[in-house]
Design an enzyme around this catalytic site. Structure first.
Site, PDB file in Angstrom:
ATOM      1  N   PHE A  82      29.042  31.063  44.618  1.00 13.42           N
ATOM      2  CA  PHE A  82      30.467  31.286  44.840  1.00 13.42           C
ATOM      3  C   PHE A  82      31.263  30.287  44.000  1.00 13.42           C
ATOM      4  O   PHE A  82      32.127  29.572  44.498  1.00 13.42           O
ATOM      5  CB  PHE A  82      30.815  31.145  46.328  1.00 13.42           C
ATOM      6  CG  PHE A  82      30.120  32.149  47.211  1.00 13.42           C
ATOM      7  CD1 PHE A  82      30.653  33.413  47.391  1.00 13.42           C
ATOM      8  CD2 PHE A  82      28.925  31.832  47.834  1.00 13.42           C
ATOM      9  CE1 PHE A  82      30.008  34.355  48.195  1.00 13.42           C
ATOM     10  CE2 PHE A  82      28.274  32.758  48.640  1.00 13.42           C
ATOM     11  CZ  PHE A  82      28.815  34.027  48.819  1.00 13.42           C
ATOM     12  N   ASN A 115      34.363  38.657  46.818  1.00 11.73           N
ATOM     13  CA  ASN A 115      35.144  38.800  45.586  1.00 11.73           C
ATOM     14  C   ASN A 115      36.086  39.994  45.648  1.00 11.73           C
ATOM     15  O   ASN A 115      37.224  39.938  45.154  1.00 11.73           O
ATOM     16  CB  ASN A 115      34.217  38.923  44.382  1.00 11.73           C
ATOM     17  CG  ASN A 115      33.732  37.562  43.898  1.00 11.73           C
ATOM     18  OD1 ASN A 115      34.131  36.526  44.428  1.00 11.73           O
ATOM     19  ND2 ASN A 115      32.875  37.553  42.906  1.00 11.73           N
ATOM     20  N   CYS A 154      33.947  38.107  36.936  1.00  9.86           N
ATOM     21  CA  CYS A 154      33.520  38.382  38.310  1.00  9.86           C
ATOM     22  C   CYS A 154      34.319  39.488  38.991  1.00  9.86           C
ATOM     23  O   CYS A 154      33.769  40.536  39.323  1.00  9.86           O
ATOM     24  CB  CYS A 154      33.585  37.102  39.139  1.00  9.86           C
ATOM     25  SG  CYS A 154      32.401  35.839  38.620  1.00  9.86           S
TER      26      CYS A 154
END
Length: 429
Positions: free
Chosen positions: A152, A208, A260
């Protein structure tokens, strides 16, 4: 402990340096020989504040090495982290080619019990697939376990996030392997949550995608604020004071980018579709984000009418500050729109560089002041703190027209207008 990292990319290098900092002996391998050679010399191939110092420290301490003998590295290490890339396919799905390559390479050199930990961002169920690939490829009846331990890391804050994580998620179905991973992370003060490998994989995508949803949500509210003549920053602050919502990721602008959020949102949508589920919220999140750079561009067109032969200064190339990552950067979409309209574009970024397809049509300047001089308008596309410190009063007279379009709402509206700028942000501010 002795730890092997497969993949010397952003995640692999940061993870390796974290474990070295925790006192473990780390070996990192990668198929990219140039990358390994550079890392052996203490040279990072990406910009990440503080990480270069840690690399120098642990190359000197001997706690981390970057190796060429991949077969020996597999055989000599019983704790292996897979940190390879999972790029996006054309249809939005995650490309697991490198994950499969790594799995089969491990299997071909499986000489004794190994714990294989997937840190790459992968769709739910990938741990089962890795286990199957290894079972089908291994030569000897050697046992192994496959775990999930998603990362993360925020680009620009990776070192802090590695050393002081909000949580450590471990997907494991083996108590001994779980205990070993808990020991590996000993010294990190953080909640340690153990679940199944598939759940751990889904947690990463869900986290996310939820953050991306907050960004697209406030960006859509910002468009409404423009129509209603309401400052979106006031709305975001008032809403964010609710502890159930929070203020983070409620900053209106030109949308998210990077390696991401865009990839993970689409990959989660793809996973849902493969299971006959319609994630319509995330489909809308993606659509809003795709349109958001165009919203700022419409403001530019409305104000300037024609962009032909107009000099536009674009401040910021990276998708956010404190990184040189330009992947999926909203800035690049806006630059391309400006070029299509015949504008003369000059850009500045403290660390990021223009991609190859733009170097012949766009001029990158060494300073923001150079890019601004003789400009007909300024577009702020990345919230680098340096841009707040520009002598805006002094440089105004060097412009052809004192017009600023702030795609990150980072400057003070009242102050800029008092200086004499025509100033527009996102969301009537």
């Amino acid at each position: 402990m002795n730890v092997l990292i497969i993949g010397a990319g952003y995640v692999g290098t940061t993870t390796g340096l974290l474990f070295a900092e925790l006192g473990h002996s780390v070996t990192v391998i990668d198929v990219d020989q140039k990358k390994i050679n550079d890392l052996q010399k203490g040279k990072l191939f990406f910009y990440e504040p503080g990480l270069d110092t840690l690399l120098t420290k642990h190359l000197a301490s001997g706690k981390i090495t970057f190796e060429n003998d991949h077969q020996r590295a597999i055989k000599d290490n019983n704790l292996i982290f897979i940190c390879v890339g999972t790029p996006q396919n054309q249809d939005g799905s995650a490309n697991l080619h490198f994950l499969r390559e790594a799995s089969e390479f491990i299997a071909s050199n499986l000489n004794e019990y190994k714990i294989i930990v997937i840190k790459s961002t992968v769709p739910a169920g990938s741990s089962k697939q890795v286990k199957l690939w290894i079972e089908n490829t291994k030569k000897d009846p050697v046992s192994f376990d496959v775990l999930s331990n998603p990362e993360f890391l925020r680009e620009g804050n990776a070192l802090h996030d590695a050393l002081y994580p909000d949580r450590i998620i471990l997907g494991s179905e083996n108590d001994k392997a779980t205990a070993l991973l808990q020991e590996l992370y000993k010294g990190i003060k953080s909640p340690f949550f153990v679940t199944t490998p598939s759940a751990a994989e889904l947690i990463k995508y869900t986290a996310n995608s939820f953050l991306a949803t907050k960004i697209s949500f406030i960006n859509e509210i910002a468009i409404l604020c423009d129509k209603l003549h309401i400052n979106v920053q006031d709305v975001a602050k008032g809403v964010g004071l609710d502890l159930r919502i929070g203020q983070l990721f409620l900053e209106a602008g030109i949308g998210y980018g990077g390696s991401c959020f865009p990839k993970d949102v689409l990959a989660l949508i793809d996973t849902a579709k493969k299971n006959n589920i319609d994630l319509s919220i995330l489909e809308k999140v993606h659509a809003i984000n795709e349109n958001q750079p165009g919203y700022l561009f419409k403001k530019v067109k409305t104000r300037l009418i024609s962009l032909a032969a107009k000099k536009i200064a674009v401040l910021g190339l990276s998708f956010k500050a404190q990184t040189d990552d330009i992947r999926q950067s909203p800035s690049l979409k806006i630059i391309q729109n400006l070029i299509n309209e015949g504008a003369i574009v000059e850009v500045h970024d403290p660390v990021a560089k223009l991609p190859g397809n733009l170097v012949d049509t766009v001029c990158q300047k060494d300073s923001a002041e150079e890019a601004i001089t003789n400009a007909d308008a300024i577009l702020i596309c990345t919230d680098w703190p340096q841009y707040k410190n520009i002598n805006w009063a002094g440089i105004k007279n060097k412009m052809n027209s004192p017009i600023i379009f702030d795609g990150r709402n980072m400057l003070n509206t009242a102050e800029m207008r008092s200086i004499g700028y025509i100033y527009e942000g996102i969301g009537y501010n």
